[in-house]
Design a protein around this motif. Structure first.
Motif, PDB file in Angstrom:
ATOM      1  N   MET A 264       0.986  -1.148  -0.058  1.00  0.00           N
ATOM      2  CA  MET A 264      -0.229  -0.068   0.188  1.00  0.00           C
ATOM      3  C   MET A 264       1.051   1.270   0.049  1.00  0.00           C
ATOM      4  N   SER A 265       2.369   1.494   1.268  1.00  0.00           N
ATOM      5  CA  SER A 265       2.702   2.606   0.700  1.00  0.00           C
ATOM      6  C   SER A 265       3.378   2.682  -0.636  1.00  0.00           C
ATOM      7  N   TYR A 266       3.608   1.598  -1.275  1.00  0.00           N
ATOM      8  CA  TYR A 266       4.267   2.034  -3.154  1.00  0.00           C
ATOM      9  C   TYR A 266       3.125   2.862  -3.225  1.00  0.00           C
ATOM     10  N   GLY A 267       2.340   2.834  -3.252  1.00  0.00           N
ATOM     11  CA  GLY A 267       0.818   3.323  -4.196  1.00  0.00           C
ATOM     12  C   GLY A 267       0.949   4.497  -3.626  1.00  0.00           C
ATOM     13  N   LEU A 268       0.702   4.699  -2.221  1.00  0.00           N
ATOM     14  CA  LEU A 268       1.117   6.822  -1.855  1.00  0.00           C
ATOM     15  C   LEU A 268       2.264   7.111  -2.303  1.00  0.00           C
ATOM     16  N   SER A 269       3.588   6.241  -2.585  1.00  0.00           N
ATOM     17  CA  SER A 269       4.712   7.545  -2.893  1.00  0.00           C
ATOM     18  C   SER A 269       4.360   6.751  -4.986  1.00  0.00           C
ATOM     19  N   TYR A 270       4.093   6.319  -5.260  1.00  0.00           N
ATOM     20  CA  TYR A 270       3.887   6.800  -6.642  1.00  0.00           C
ATOM     21  C   TYR A 270       2.704   7.881  -6.795  1.00  0.00           C
ATOM     22  N   LEU A 271       1.606   7.855  -6.317  1.00  0.00           N
ATOM     23  CA  LEU A 271       0.657   8.669  -6.386  1.00  0.00           C
ATOM     24  C   LEU A 271       1.147  10.246  -5.877  1.00  0.00           C
ATOM     25  N   LEU A 272       1.527  10.217  -4.136  1.00  0.00           N
ATOM     26  CA  LEU A 272       1.541  10.938  -4.001  1.00  0.00           C
ATOM     27  C   LEU A 272       2.575  11.776  -2.989  1.00  0.00           C
ATOM     28  N   GLY A 273       4.026  10.929  -3.589  1.00  0.00           N
ATOM     29  CA  GLY A 273       5.143  11.410  -3.497  1.00  0.00           C
ATOM     30  C   GLY A 273       5.386  10.993  -2.025  1.00  0.00           C
ATOM     31  N   THR A 274       4.911  10.741  -1.120  1.00  0.00           N
ATOM     32  CA  THR A 274       4.923   9.890  -0.010  1.00  0.00           C
ATOM     33  C   THR A 274       6.300   9.036   0.423  1.00  0.00           C
ATOM     34  N   LYS A 275       7.417   9.394   0.927  1.00  0.00           N
ATOM     35  CA  LYS A 275       8.319   8.744   1.669  1.00  0.00           C
ATOM     36  C   LYS A 275       8.293   8.122   2.215  1.00  0.00           C
ATOM     37  N   HIS A 276       9.599   6.631   1.873  1.00  0.00           N
ATOM     38  CA  HIS A 276       8.827   5.281   2.145  1.00  0.00           C
ATOM     39  C   HIS A 276       8.687   4.913   3.207  1.00  0.00           C
TER      40      HIS A 276
END
Length: 360
Positions: A264-276
């Motif tokens: 799920m974190s990969y999804g956040l990171s891809y769309l929102l640029g959230t750091k891992h």
């Protein structure tokens, strides 16, 4: 039955102050006076004379300072490779990555792309790399990601966030000097440390679990509990233990896989640029259904260190944006299978995943 034959990092130096041995480690690896060593260093160290003064540059050696404010991208790897080719008379002797997971992943990816044709995005996936990478050295300055030991380099590409997973990815040499982690800001220390903790929980509760993963995962988990829940550790002990927890946590997933939080974190990171690291924490906070004990302990650690996670990061997203995150996340099939078993698609439907994201 065929068993995975994984490469390990062949050489490791561990110990406070061991960074001082870098020059003698590199000297025999130099290919010639026109074949430079390229140092990729987190730009937080740009004005840090304590670190820079200990790197001896010879001949055409270059330092390139790289920002780690954003997650590493395939386009960034391609740009670095182009710069290095233009600035070097001959193929470099090696790439040295100094920093956190972002810099270590960039160093691994650049060393692969200097010996393989095409663009970094062409190699996102499993075992697509054909030629051995350039000699590459990893020196973590923050502990937790396990990037120093893993056989992947996680990159955000034009279409997906996915690692270059290959036998040529791991470092040829790692230097683990806990002194380099002494100035890490507290929130960053927590988020990256929790990346390690979450590795352990996902590995130890997954369907891919085996004695190899379990022994490393248990060691890392035990160290995380000491570091984040006990009061009697000195800063030095805490730094050394977290460095080892990161190593063991990375080893634990070498022979198994991560799970729901990472997917799920990969999804956040891809769309929102959230750091891992922070992305893992935001997600894991809502995963009681899948990791009841792990999440309970995580909340205790969060409370003990007065960490407040960002809220509502998905509250204004459109259906289309949710779909992008869901597709990125559900594309990581091995992670879901490890977490939920062979029938994971029946359990984690797109709608269920959307409902989970909406809580964040």
């Amino acid at each position: 039955m065929s068993y995975k034959n994984f490469p390990m990092v062949p050489r490791v130096i561990f110990g406070r102050g061991s960074f001082n041995q870098l020059n003698e480690v590199l000297a025999p690896k130099r290919l010639g006076i026109n074949a430079p060593f390229i140092f990729l260093i987190d730009d937080v160290f740009k004005n840090n004379s304590w670190l820079k003064s200990r790197i001896e540059l010879s001949y055409d050696d270059k330092i390139i300072f790289v920002s780690s404010k954003e997650e590493p991208k395939t386009s960034q790897v391609d740009a670095l490779v182009e710069d290095i080719i233009l600035m070097s008379k001959e193929r470099p002797s090696g790439i040295i990555g100094i920093g956190g997971g972002t810099l270590l992943d960039l160093a691994k990816a650049v060393s692969i792309m200097l010996t393989n044709n095409g663009e970094a995005k062409d190699y996102q996936g499993w075992d697509l790399v054909k030629n051995p990478a350039l000699y590459h050295v990893g020196i973590p300055t923050i502990s937790g990601t396990g990037a120093e030991v893993s056989r992947t380099t996680v990159l955000t590409g034009p279409e997906k966030k996915l690692g270059i997973n290959s036998d040529y990815t791991p470092f040829d040499q790692v230097i683990l000097d806990s002194e380099l982690t002494k100035d890490v800001p507290k929130a960053q220390w927590f988020y990256t440390g929790m990346d390690c903790y979450i590795h352990c929980i996902e590995s130890l509760t997954g369907t891919y679990l085996n004695a190899f993963s379990e022994s490393y995962g248990n060691m890392a988990l035990d160290l995380c509990k000491q570091i984040f829940l006990e009061d009697n550790l000195s800063d030095l002990e805490s730094q050394e233990k977290l460095m080892m927890a990161s190593w063991h946590g990375g080893m634990s997933i070498a022979y198994s896989q991560v799970g729901v939080a990472h997917a799920m974190s990969y999804g956040l990171s891809y769309l929102l640029g959230t750091k891992h690291g922070i992305g893992n924490c935001i997600v894991f906070d809502h995963l009681e259904e899948f990791y009841p004990e792990g999440v309970k302990l995580f909340k205790r650690m969060k409370e003990k260190h007065n960490i407040t996670l960002p809220q509502g990061i998905c509250s204004d997203l459109s259906d289309r944006e949710f779909d992008i995150m869901i597709n990125i996340s559900l594309g990581l099939e091995p992670l879901w299978e490890n977490a939920l078993g062979k029938n994971w698609k029946k359990i984690m439907t797109p709608q269920k995943l959307k409902d989970l994201y909406k809580k964040m």
